[in-house]
Design a protein around this motif. Structure first.
Motif, PDB file in Angstrom:
ATOM      1  N   ASN A 284       0.873  -1.184   0.000  1.00 54.69           N
ATOM      2  CA  ASN A 284       0.000   0.000   0.000  1.00 54.69           C
ATOM      3  C   ASN A 284       0.907   1.229   0.000  1.00 54.69           C
ATOM      4  N   VAL A 285       1.516   1.478  -1.162  1.00 57.58           N
ATOM      5  CA  VAL A 285       2.551   2.503  -1.251  1.00 57.58           C
ATOM      6  C   VAL A 285       2.050   3.892  -0.848  1.00 57.58           C
ATOM      7  N   PRO A 286       0.859   4.339  -1.281  1.00 57.58           N
ATOM      8  CA  PRO A 286       0.407   5.672  -0.858  1.00 57.58           C
ATOM      9  C   PRO A 286       0.293   5.798   0.664  1.00 57.58           C
ATOM     10  N   ALA A 287      -0.229   4.760   1.339  1.00 54.63           N
ATOM     11  CA  ALA A 287      -0.373   4.833   2.795  1.00 54.63           C
ATOM     12  C   ALA A 287       0.984   4.832   3.481  1.00 54.63           C
ATOM     13  N   VAL A 288       1.895   3.975   3.017  1.00 50.74           N
ATOM     14  CA  VAL A 288       3.229   3.930   3.612  1.00 50.74           C
ATOM     15  C   VAL A 288       3.918   5.277   3.458  1.00 50.74           C
ATOM     16  N   SER A 289       3.812   5.874   2.283  1.00 52.04           N
ATOM     17  CA  SER A 289       4.441   7.181   2.046  1.00 52.04           C
ATOM     18  C   SER A 289       3.822   8.250   2.945  1.00 52.04           C
ATOM     19  N   LEU A 290       2.503   8.215   3.102  1.00 55.12           N
ATOM     20  CA  LEU A 290       1.819   9.176   3.967  1.00 55.12           C
ATOM     21  C   LEU A 290       2.302   9.043   5.409  1.00 55.12           C
ATOM     22  N   TYR A 291       2.395   7.805   5.889  1.00 52.25           N
ATOM     23  CA  TYR A 291       2.837   7.598   7.267  1.00 52.25           C
ATOM     24  C   TYR A 291       4.288   8.045   7.448  1.00 52.25           C
ATOM     25  N   GLU A 292       5.128   7.785   6.455  1.00 50.06           N
ATOM     26  CA  GLU A 292       6.523   8.211   6.555  1.00 50.06           C
ATOM     27  C   GLU A 292       6.632   9.730   6.589  1.00 50.06           C
ATOM     28  N   ARG A 293       5.823  10.412   5.798  1.00 51.90           N
ATOM     29  CA  ARG A 293       5.827  11.883   5.822  1.00 51.90           C
ATOM     30  C   ARG A 293       5.305  12.415   7.151  1.00 51.90           C
ATOM     31  N   SER A 294       4.449  11.614   7.820  1.00 49.35           N
ATOM     32  CA  SER A 294       3.885  12.026   9.104  1.00 49.35           C
ATOM     33  C   SER A 294       4.835  11.760  10.272  1.00 49.35           C
ATOM     34  N   GLY A 295       5.951  11.084  10.004  1.00 50.57           N
ATOM     35  CA  GLY A 295       6.925  10.851  11.057  1.00 50.57           C
ATOM     36  C   GLY A 295       7.078   9.408  11.488  1.00 50.57           C
ATOM     37  N   PHE A 296       6.283   8.491  10.900  1.00 48.45           N
ATOM     38  CA  PHE A 296       6.416   7.079  11.241  1.00 48.45           C
ATOM     39  C   PHE A 296       7.636   6.491  10.532  1.00 48.45           C
ATOM     40  N   ARG A 297       8.263   5.507  11.175  1.00 53.21           N
ATOM     41  CA  ARG A 297       9.395   4.805  10.571  1.00 53.21           C
ATOM     42  C   ARG A 297       9.112   3.307  10.585  1.00 53.21           C
ATOM     43  N   ARG A 298       9.711   2.595   9.666  1.00 54.12           N
ATOM     44  CA  ARG A 298       9.558   1.140   9.618  1.00 54.12           C
ATOM     45  C   ARG A 298      10.288   0.521  10.803  1.00 54.12           C
ATOM     46  N   TYR A 299       9.596  -0.374  11.488  1.00 55.35           N
ATOM     47  CA  TYR A 299      10.157  -0.928  12.724  1.00 55.35           C
ATOM     48  C   TYR A 299      10.299  -2.445  12.669  1.00 55.35           C
ATOM     49  N   ALA A 300       9.280  -3.148  12.161  1.00 56.31           N
ATOM     50  CA  ALA A 300       9.302  -4.614  12.115  1.00 56.31           C
ATOM     51  C   ALA A 300       8.441  -5.077  10.945  1.00 56.31           C
ATOM     52  N   VAL A 301       8.559  -6.360  10.636  1.00 52.28           N
ATOM     53  CA  VAL A 301       7.873  -6.927   9.471  1.00 52.28           C
ATOM     54  C   VAL A 301       7.212  -8.247   9.849  1.00 52.28           C
ATOM     55  N   ASP A 302       5.971  -8.445   9.418  1.00 51.90           N
ATOM     56  CA  ASP A 302       5.307  -9.741   9.470  1.00 51.90           C
ATOM     57  C   ASP A 302       5.140 -10.222   8.030  1.00 51.90           C
ATOM     58  N   VAL A 303       5.409 -11.501   7.795  1.00 49.50           N
ATOM     59  CA  VAL A 303       5.332 -12.046   6.443  1.00 49.50           C
ATOM     60  C   VAL A 303       4.345 -13.209   6.413  1.00 49.50           C
ATOM     61  N   GLN A 304       3.489 -13.215   5.405  1.00 46.82           N
ATOM     62  CA  GLN A 304       2.598 -14.352   5.194  1.00 46.82           C
ATOM     63  C   GLN A 304       3.144 -15.180   4.032  1.00 46.82           C
ATOM     64  N   TRP A 305       3.401 -16.455   4.325  1.00 46.46           N
ATOM     65  CA  TRP A 305       3.903 -17.410   3.333  1.00 46.46           C
ATOM     66  C   TRP A 305       2.742 -18.263   2.826  1.00 46.46           C
ATOM     67  N   HIS A 306       2.755 -18.570   1.546  1.00 43.15           N
ATOM     68  CA  HIS A 306       1.685 -19.374   0.927  1.00 43.15           C
ATOM     69  C   HIS A 306       2.247 -20.681   0.379  1.00 43.15           C
ATOM     70  N   ARG A 307       1.523 -21.754   0.694  1.00 45.88           N
ATOM     71  CA  ARG A 307       1.732 -23.004  -0.021  1.00 45.88           C
ATOM     72  C   ARG A 307       0.512 -23.202  -0.895  1.00 45.88           C
ATOM     73  N   ALA A 308       0.723 -23.193  -2.194  1.00 45.53           N
ATOM     74  CA  ALA A 308      -0.398 -23.405  -3.107  1.00 45.53           C
ATOM     75  C   ALA A 308      -0.963 -24.798  -2.944  1.00 45.53           C
ATOM     76  N   ALA A 309      -2.200 -24.983  -3.382  1.00 44.86           N
ATOM     77  CA  ALA A 309      -2.788 -26.321  -3.336  1.00 44.86           C
ATOM     78  C   ALA A 309      -1.921 -27.284  -4.127  1.00 44.86           C
ATOM     79  N   PRO A 310      -1.632 -28.463  -3.582  1.00 45.61           N
ATOM     80  CA  PRO A 310      -0.808 -29.446  -4.308  1.00 45.61           C
ATOM     81  C   PRO A 310      -1.447 -29.819  -5.631  1.00 45.61           C
TER      82      PRO A 310
END
Length: 312
Positions: A284-310
């Motif tokens: 969500n690039v527009p939201a991330v850019s807005l938050y960065e301009r507002s003073g927020f910084r990236r702190y941590a990351v959560d990742v969702q991994w997918h296993r497709a149906a076999p």
């Protein structure tokens, strides 16, 4: 390691529940990251939708690993944690294989909170693909206006949430505001009431914007629900959160999002907090850019991994 067979339970209770909760708390303390989302932990403690599973590997020191597995519209979703003292021994791979077995032919999505060492290697080794990245961003509260006076339309009133009164109106606006969001938009009355029963819930920090008609009729336009994480949960000190900020589609353009944000941040500062966090999808690039301009910084990351149906 002397392990007992895996337990796949419709709901963890008794010693199984105690062991799982102790493991979750220990991992959060050691890693500095909550191993489960709030929703997964609530489902562990209170039960979840039909078809969900609590998956545990036992060990002499308590639960060696725990996973929450739930069926969604697009397959299965899971989150799991391994005892900090038992990592790098193959138990993560064993748990991942068990989750794949339980998911069967359906797609499987697994969240890795904090992207701790080993999570990416595990996902890649099993042929999983990185599907979603959720950023945690933070900002100091020291520069926040402690007494904002946002310019609101004359017919708009902001007041705190009223438990037992405002639930249905808030759920309707939340569903409309987050119709595109796979988790937030599906919140139910039970989901909301479980959160109202949590120790952190504070209606004074749950701000609702209402349009008041001449006859006194009120229509909810949007809200800013804040949260305070206690010391030890997301850091050594308590931390505030922009928990849910949602505006009804028909109220877009009234600048309510900015007004409610300012009021919510001022409330968190009034609680004596030094920092606030929020979560946003990395793409969500527009939201991330807005938050960065507002003073927020990236702190941590959560990742969702997918296993497709076999393949069939």
């Amino acid at each position: 390691m002397t392990a007992v067979p895996v337990d796949v339970l419709p709901r963890a209770e008794g010693a199984a529940l105690t062991g799982a909760l102790e493991l979750v708390a220990l991992a959060a303390e050691v890693d500095g990251v909550r191993p489960l989302s709030e929703e997964a932990e609530l489902r562990l403690r209170h039960g979840g939708p039909d078809g969900g599973r609590d998956v545990l590997f036992g060990h002499a020191v308590g639960a060696a690993a725990y996973a929450r597995l739930d069926r969604g519209d697009d397959g299965w979703q899971a989150e799991f944690v391994v005892h900090p003292e038992l990592r790098r021994r193959g138990l993560g791979g064993t748990m991942a294989a068990k989750l794949e077995e339980l998911a069967g032919d359906a797609p499987l999505a697994v969240w890795a909170h904090g992207e701790l060492p080993g999570s990416a290697e595990l996902g890649a080794a099993r042929g999983w693909t990185r599907a979603r990245t959720l950023l945690q961003m933070r900002m100091p509260l020291t520069g926040v206006d402690p007494d904002p006076r946002p310019a609101l339309p004359d017919d708009v009133l902001v007041r705190p949430f009223r438990p037992g009164v405002d639930e249905q109106a808030w759920l309707a606006v939340n569903a409309a505001a987050f119709a595109h969001h796979p988790e937030q938009g599906g919140m139910t009355r039970r989901d909301l009431e479980l959160r109202e029963a949590e120790a952190w819930f504070d209606p004074q920090g749950f701000l609702l914007a209402w349009r008041v008609a001449g006859d006194g009729t009120e229509t909810l336009l949007g809200s800013h629900w804040t949260k305070v994480h206690p010391a030890g949960e997301t850091g050594d000190e308590p931390v505030g959160e922009v928990y849910v900020l949602g505006i009804a589609p028909e109220a877009q353009g009234l600048r309510l999002g900015r007004a409610l944000t300012d009021l919510g941040l001022a409330h968190l500062r009034s609680r004596g907090l030094a920092e606030v966090l929020l979560y946003v999808e990395e793409d969500n690039v527009p939201a991330v850019s807005l938050y960065e301009r507002s003073g927020f910084r990236r702190y941590a990351v959560d990742v969702q991994w997918h296993r497709a149906a076999p393949p069939a």
